[in-house]
Design an enzyme around this catalytic site. Structure first.
Site: not given
Length: 230
Positions: A153, A182, A91
């Site tokens: 995300k 996400k 991430d």
């Protein structure tokens, strides 16, 4: 939506600066027990955690975290190091200053550089929605799609706000290709998790959902619930 489906979407997260190995080991145990998608932990614990969980759980870690203003070379090195240590998923935080300066090609190339290192490993791109305008969020949907990342995300959880239902709806309208979504930051209940998933999120970055399920077990006399009821 049953609890098991929600739990399967959770990246069970502990990114506190004070996190100890004992705490990391506990979230690994809980992630395996409840069948989460991954554990999301600091890079310094990746090797130890992967040796501990083996193939029973995916290990995710963070790059350029939490501010995103590391150079591309540093993010690439961090990613290489994390993968060498056994990370399954990455991430990364974008350079928000570059986005706000409209250096879109630079943001794009940085994501591409990190994805090139990730290869078949999952890359999620954190854009920190609470700091962005709607126009910037839409632009990042386009950039993440063009860069070939796997997920967009919402948040690090370390800024002034986390995921919102409105942002997930916006992402769903504007991401293309195979990009997934996400939601992360501030997800405090199973109801939140369910709503985010109904709106289009396929992963949930949170520690609270597992804690809620554990608390429910304890309130039921410390007995494990049937796995099918999670």
């Amino acid at each position: 939506m049953d609890k098991k489906k929600i739990l399967h979407a959770v990246d069970h997260t502990l990114l506190s600066q004070q996190a100890t190995w004992e705490e990391i080991r506990q979230i690994c145990d809980d992630a395996i027990k409840y069948g989460t998608a991954s554990v999301c932990i600091p890079p310094s614990y990746v090797r130890q955690a992967k040796e501990y969980v083996g193939e029973k759980m995916a290990v995710c870690t963070v790059i350029g975290f939490p501010n995103g203003y590391h150079t591309t070379a540093v993010k690439v090195f961090e990613t290489e190091d994390a993968l060498e240590n056994g990370a399954d998923e990455i991430d990364m935080v974008i350079n928000i200053g570059d986005l706000k300066s409209r250096q879109y090609e630079k943001v794009l190339e940085e994501i591409r550089s990190v994805k090139a290192v990730c290869d078949t490993h999952i890359l999620k791109v954190i854009i920190e929605t609470c700091l962005l305008t709607e126009e910037e969020k839409i632009r990042m949907c386009q950039i993440v799609t063009e860069a070939g990342a796997d997920f967009i995300k919402t948040s690090t959880g370390f800024s002034k706000g986390g995921a919102t239902f409105e942002d997930i709806s916006l992402f769903k309208k504007h991401v293309g290709g195979k990009v997934k979504i996400k939601a992360a930051g501030g997800i405090s209940s199973l109801e939140d998790g369910e709503k985010f998933m109904e709106l289009g999120a396929e992963r949930l970055g949170t520690s609270r959902i597992v804690k809620i399920v554990k608390a429910e077990e304890e309130s039921n006399g410390h007995k494990d619930l049937d796995p099918g009821s999670y």
